[in-house]
Design a protein around this motif. Structure first.
Motif, PDB file in Angstrom:
ATOM      1  N   ASP A 145       7.253   2.158 -10.334  1.00 33.62           N
ATOM      2  CA  ASP A 145       7.531   1.490 -11.614  1.00 33.62           C
ATOM      3  C   ASP A 145       6.475   1.790 -12.670  1.00 33.62           C
ATOM      4  O   ASP A 145       6.798   1.920 -13.855  1.00 33.62           O
ATOM      5  CB  ASP A 145       7.651  -0.020 -11.417  1.00 33.62           C
TER       6      ASP A 145
ATOM      7  N   TRP B 207      14.613  12.801 -15.232  1.00 28.15           N
ATOM      8  CA  TRP B 207      14.072  11.451 -15.407  1.00 28.15           C
ATOM      9  C   TRP B 207      13.323  11.351 -16.735  1.00 28.15           C
ATOM     10  O   TRP B 207      13.523  10.387 -17.497  1.00 28.15           O
ATOM     11  CB  TRP B 207      13.155  11.101 -14.230  1.00 28.15           C
TER      12      TRP B 207
ATOM     13  N   ASP C 117      12.911  13.552  -2.418  1.00 26.49           N
ATOM     14  CA  ASP C 117      13.796  12.640  -3.148  1.00 26.49           C
ATOM     15  C   ASP C 117      12.963  11.843  -4.143  1.00 26.49           C
ATOM     16  O   ASP C 117      12.176  10.980  -3.764  1.00 26.49           O
ATOM     17  CB  ASP C 117      14.513  11.691  -2.178  1.00 26.49           C
ATOM     18  N   PHE C 118      13.159  12.140  -5.418  1.00 26.95           N
ATOM     19  CA  PHE C 118      12.333  11.558  -6.472  1.00 26.95           C
ATOM     20  C   PHE C 118      12.664  10.093  -6.688  1.00 26.95           C
ATOM     21  O   PHE C 118      13.792   9.740  -7.040  1.00 26.95           O
ATOM     22  CB  PHE C 118      12.524  12.340  -7.765  1.00 26.95           C
ATOM     23  N   LYS C 119      11.676   9.233  -6.455  1.00 29.13           N
ATOM     24  CA  LYS C 119      11.788   7.791  -6.667  1.00 29.13           C
ATOM     25  C   LYS C 119      10.461   7.301  -7.227  1.00 29.13           C
ATOM     26  O   LYS C 119       9.610   6.790  -6.495  1.00 29.13           O
ATOM     27  CB  LYS C 119      12.131   7.087  -5.358  1.00 29.13           C
TER      28      LYS C 119
ATOM     29  N   ASP D 140       5.685   8.958  -5.031  1.00 28.66           N
ATOM     30  CA  ASP D 140       6.787   8.985  -5.984  1.00 28.66           C
ATOM     31  C   ASP D 140       7.991   9.770  -5.488  1.00 28.66           C
ATOM     32  O   ASP D 140       8.967   9.943  -6.222  1.00 28.66           O
ATOM     33  CB  ASP D 140       6.300   9.570  -7.319  1.00 28.66           C
ATOM     34  N   PHE D 141       7.929  10.231  -4.268  1.00 29.04           N
ATOM     35  CA  PHE D 141       9.023  10.962  -3.626  1.00 29.04           C
ATOM     36  C   PHE D 141       9.200  10.438  -2.213  1.00 29.04           C
ATOM     37  O   PHE D 141       8.222  10.095  -1.554  1.00 29.04           O
ATOM     38  CB  PHE D 141       8.713  12.464  -3.543  1.00 29.04           C
ATOM     39  N   GLU D 142      10.434  10.380  -1.753  1.00 28.45           N
ATOM     40  CA  GLU D 142      10.715  10.085  -0.344  1.00 28.45           C
ATOM     41  C   GLU D 142      10.891  11.412   0.371  1.00 28.45           C
ATOM     42  O   GLU D 142      11.602  12.299  -0.132  1.00 28.45           O
ATOM     43  CB  GLU D 142      12.016   9.277  -0.212  1.00 28.45           C
TER      44      GLU D 142
END
Length: 186
Positions: A160, A23, A155-157, A149-151
């Motif tokens: 914003d 990212w 899982d990196f998400k 920032d992770f699920e």
């Protein structure tokens, strides 16, 4: 062109750092004011520090140290992506830093960290290490929370807001890297 290394500071199997470092690289690669390269510590397979002479002497006997030194020396500045392990820096990252000295000196460094508290305590330690290596650490830090920032903590998400923080940190790293260029040239 200014060249910035994005150092993935974890070698742990299943690490979250790969997604985070990708990212960072994807965001950075959109810029036109510097070149960026992703550097994975796992690719260098550094053992525990095994050089006879202190790194400040610059006398590296081991081929793995020479390869690592050549890679680090090729950059003008750095972004270090690090998890926080036990309130500090991962052993593999600290070891990789400790292998070298002059190759780090007079270069800027920014930090992207992740962990239960955003990896902030690891970065506190890295800032002290950077000072000893005569690196200029920039103020802005991207601190990624495993909760936000992770699920499922894997899982990196990123939120914003993290993109804007990353942009500011990269701006600072590039500015400081360019400002330090005369010191690196001497």
């Amino acid at each position: 062109m200014t060249k910035i290394g994005i150092v993935l500071g974890s070698t742990r199997p299943g690490r979250n750092g790969e997604a985070v470092a990708r990212w960072v690289y994807e965001q950075a690669a959109q810029r036109t004011d510097a070149e960026f390269e992703l550097v994975d510590l796992a690719d260098f397979k550094l053992p525990l520090l095994d050089e006879v002479y202190p790194p400040s002497m610059g006398q590296y006997d081991q081929p793995h140290t020479q390869d690592w030194a050549q890679k680090v020396d090729s950059f003008d500045g750095f972004v270090i992506v690090t998890p926080e392990y036990n309130r500090s820096v991962p052993g593999a990252l600290k070891n990789a830093i400790d292998f070298l000295y002059a190759e780090w000196t007079n270069k800027a460094v920014g930090f992207v960290s992740y962990g239960a508290t955003g990896g902030t305590r690891a970065v506190e330690h890295l800032r002290l290490i950077a000072g000893e290596l005569q690196m200029a650490d920039v103020r802005t830090q991207v601190a990624l929370s495993l909760f936000n920032d992770f699920e499922n903590f894997s899982d990196f998400k990123p939120l914003d807001v993290q993109r804007a923080t990353l942009t500011t940190m990269l701006d600072q790293v590039i500015s400081w890297t360019n400002a330090l260029a005369p010191l690196r040239a001497s």
